[in-house]
Design a protein around this motif. Structure first.
Motif, PDB file in Angstrom:
ATOM      1  N   VAL A 188      -8.593 -23.277   2.709  1.00 24.16           N
ATOM      2  CA  VAL A 188      -8.692 -24.116   3.817  1.00 24.16           C
ATOM      3  C   VAL A 188      -9.708 -25.232   3.605  1.00 24.16           C
ATOM      4  N   PHE A 189     -10.666 -24.812   2.884  1.00 23.75           N
ATOM      5  CA  PHE A 189     -11.905 -25.962   2.547  1.00 23.75           C
ATOM      6  C   PHE A 189     -12.749 -25.318   1.495  1.00 23.75           C
ATOM      7  N   GLN A 190     -13.421 -26.518   0.904  1.00 25.55           N
ATOM      8  CA  GLN A 190     -14.489 -26.054  -0.098  1.00 25.55           C
ATOM      9  C   GLN A 190     -15.732 -27.044   0.053  1.00 25.55           C
ATOM     10  N   GLY A 191     -16.708 -27.006  -0.659  1.00 27.08           N
ATOM     11  CA  GLY A 191     -17.784 -28.125  -0.715  1.00 27.08           C
ATOM     12  C   GLY A 191     -18.872 -27.599  -1.326  1.00 27.08           C
ATOM     13  N   ALA A 192     -20.009 -28.487  -1.505  1.00 28.47           N
ATOM     14  CA  ALA A 192     -21.051 -27.981  -2.368  1.00 28.47           C
ATOM     15  C   ALA A 192     -22.179 -29.053  -1.964  1.00 28.47           C
ATOM     16  N   HIS A 193     -23.365 -28.221  -2.230  1.00 27.77           N
ATOM     17  CA  HIS A 193     -24.651 -29.283  -1.999  1.00 27.77           C
ATOM     18  C   HIS A 193     -25.696 -28.549  -2.934  1.00 27.77           C
ATOM     19  N   GLY A 194     -25.985 -29.341  -4.005  1.00 32.73           N
ATOM     20  CA  GLY A 194     -26.966 -28.983  -4.975  1.00 32.73           C
ATOM     21  C   GLY A 194     -26.282 -27.920  -5.540  1.00 32.73           C
ATOM     22  N   GLU A 195     -26.910 -26.557  -5.675  1.00 37.72           N
ATOM     23  CA  GLU A 195     -26.551 -25.374  -6.250  1.00 37.72           C
ATOM     24  C   GLU A 195     -26.047 -24.444  -5.571  1.00 37.72           C
ATOM     25  N   VAL A 196     -25.751 -24.759  -4.616  1.00 33.64           N
ATOM     26  CA  VAL A 196     -24.981 -23.924  -3.218  1.00 33.64           C
ATOM     27  C   VAL A 196     -23.335 -24.537  -3.223  1.00 33.64           C
ATOM     28  N   ALA A 197     -22.480 -23.525  -3.363  1.00 33.90           N
ATOM     29  CA  ALA A 197     -21.111 -24.090  -3.052  1.00 33.90           C
ATOM     30  C   ALA A 197     -20.400 -23.051  -1.772  1.00 33.90           C
ATOM     31  N   TRP A 198     -19.355 -23.487  -0.955  1.00 33.47           N
ATOM     32  CA  TRP A 198     -18.800 -22.824  -0.228  1.00 33.47           C
ATOM     33  C   TRP A 198     -17.563 -23.033  -0.113  1.00 33.47           C
ATOM     34  N   SER A 199     -16.859 -22.040   0.395  1.00 39.47           N
ATOM     35  CA  SER A 199     -15.312 -22.071   0.428  1.00 39.47           C
ATOM     36  C   SER A 199     -14.767 -21.333   1.806  1.00 39.47           C
ATOM     37  N   GLY A 200     -13.551 -21.857   2.090  1.00 41.77           N
ATOM     38  CA  GLY A 200     -13.036 -20.767   3.188  1.00 41.77           C
ATOM     39  C   GLY A 200     -11.455 -20.538   2.893  1.00 41.77           C
ATOM     40  N   VAL A 201     -11.198 -19.362   2.882  1.00 42.84           N
ATOM     41  CA  VAL A 201      -9.806 -18.871   2.665  1.00 42.84           C
ATOM     42  C   VAL A 201      -9.295 -18.122   4.002  1.00 42.84           C
ATOM     43  N   ARG A 202      -8.052 -18.653   4.307  1.00 43.83           N
ATOM     44  CA  ARG A 202      -7.333 -17.944   5.148  1.00 43.83           C
ATOM     45  C   ARG A 202      -6.302 -16.829   4.603  1.00 43.83           C
ATOM     46  N   LEU A 203      -6.365 -15.391   5.064  1.00 44.92           N
ATOM     47  CA  LEU A 203      -5.642 -14.833   4.462  1.00 44.92           C
ATOM     48  C   LEU A 203      -4.242 -14.187   5.150  1.00 44.92           C
ATOM     49  N   THR A 204      -3.210 -14.235   4.744  1.00 47.37           N
ATOM     50  CA  THR A 204      -1.938 -14.211   5.244  1.00 47.37           C
ATOM     51  C   THR A 204      -1.439 -12.718   5.643  1.00 47.37           C
ATOM     52  N   ALA A 205      -0.728 -12.643   6.232  1.00 47.73           N
ATOM     53  CA  ALA A 205      -0.150 -11.160   6.624  1.00 47.73           C
ATOM     54  C   ALA A 205       0.269 -10.429   5.515  1.00 47.73           C
ATOM     55  N   ASP A 206       0.934 -11.093   4.655  1.00 47.24           N
ATOM     56  CA  ASP A 206       1.320 -10.348   3.338  1.00 47.24           C
ATOM     57  C   ASP A 206       0.357  -9.950   2.566  1.00 47.24           C
ATOM     58  N   VAL A 207      -0.876 -10.742   2.429  1.00 46.58           N
ATOM     59  CA  VAL A 207      -1.797 -10.413   1.767  1.00 46.58           C
ATOM     60  C   VAL A 207      -2.621  -9.396   2.291  1.00 46.58           C
ATOM     61  N   MET A 208      -2.719  -9.054   3.664  1.00 44.60           N
ATOM     62  CA  MET A 208      -3.542  -8.119   4.435  1.00 44.60           C
ATOM     63  C   MET A 208      -2.845  -6.739   4.216  1.00 44.60           C
ATOM     64  N   ALA A 209      -1.348  -6.968   4.232  1.00 46.17           N
ATOM     65  CA  ALA A 209      -0.511  -5.607   4.087  1.00 46.17           C
ATOM     66  C   ALA A 209      -0.851  -5.023   2.371  1.00 46.17           C
ATOM     67  N   ASP A 210      -0.880  -6.149   1.618  1.00 42.17           N
ATOM     68  CA  ASP A 210      -0.986  -5.484   0.158  1.00 42.17           C
ATOM     69  C   ASP A 210      -2.543  -4.867  -0.117  1.00 42.17           C
TER      70      ASP A 210
END
Length: 270
Positions: free
Chosen positions: A17-39
């Protein structure tokens, strides 16, 4: 999902859902689906939380030793005393599983085995492992926070016990590195893990303690918001300098934090 795709491979089917970076720091966001949660709940998440394989071996051994009715009752009472995992424990285990499958992190040990009391958080870094990218191993230290706080960033990011200050302390080689490195080396029980450790330790020594990877994980049951990690990620970049790198990850779950123990089927387990 593709036909014939295994549950393990579907773990990486979360929505970025998002990603970015500043210098040597990177960040990201992930939404987990119901199917992934079940697995996850059917396999690696529950295994990591409950250390199920190791626990099963102990249970089998104890039951084999129980040769009288009183002994059987003693074993039954012991197993019934197992406490329900707390949401933060479940969140920490989930972070480890997701980092393994999404970011090529190798864990040589399950921290659940080191707890002396079920409801106590271990001292030191939450995450101690090896980052293996294209065959190159690096020491990895990190922290995990779980939060239902609607604020962005949530309160667990701030303060002396907050995610960012804990990561900042890990940038100091004179802080906890020696203790963490000893802990990691002692738990490398296979030849593969020992070789990866040696390669990572060599990078650490040759870089004067700077070539490490830091990871901060937020496990959330809220709507995705890049401010959860970007705001403090920029601040963290002031202390994370090359060759050190840091990754901030936010994982958004479709089930409430309070229900995480039940979701992995380990509530009131015995």
């Amino acid at each position: 999902m593709a036909a014939g795709q295994s549950p393990m491979s579907r773990i990486c089917d979360g929505e970025s859902v998002f990603q970015g970076a500043h210098g040597e720091v990177a960040w990201s966001g992930v939404r987990l689906t119901a199917d992934v949660m079940a697995d996850l709940a059917d396999g690696p998440w529950a295994e990591r939380v409950g250390d199920l394989e190791s626990s099963a071996a102990v249970i089998e051994e104890l039951r084999a030793l129980a040769t009288t009715e009183m002994a059987v009752e003693t074993v039954g009472a012991l197993l019934a005393s197992e406490a329900e995992p707390l949401p933060w424990e479940v969140g920490e285990a989930l972070a480890e599983v997701l980092l393994e499958h999404w970011h090529s992190v190798v864990w040589v040990w399950n921290n659940a085995r080191d707890r002396r009391t079920r409801k106590a958080s271990l001292p030191g870094a939450d995450l101690v492992g090896l980052s293996v990218i294209e065959g190159a191993a690096t020491l990895l230290f990190g922290e995990v926070k779980s939060s239902s706080d609607a604020s962005a960033p949530p309160n667990v990011v701030y303060g002396r016990s907050g995610l960012i200050q804990q990561l900042e302390r890990l940038t100091d080689k004179n802080a906890d590195h020696w203790t963490l490195i000893k802990w990691l080396r002692a738990r490398c029980s296979t030849q593969e893990h020992r070789e990866l450790y040696k390669a990572a330790a060599a990078r650490y020594v040759q870089s004067q303690g700077r070539d490490i990877r830091l990871v901060g994980c937020l496990i959330r049951d809220t709507s995705p918001n890049e401010r959860d990690v970007s705001v403090r990620g920029v601040a963290l970049a002031r202390t994370v300098v090359e060759p050190m790198k840091a990754l901030l990850t936010a994982w958004y779950l479709p089930v409430t934090m309070a229900s995480w123990p039940a979701h992995v089927g380990l509530e009131n387990s015995a």
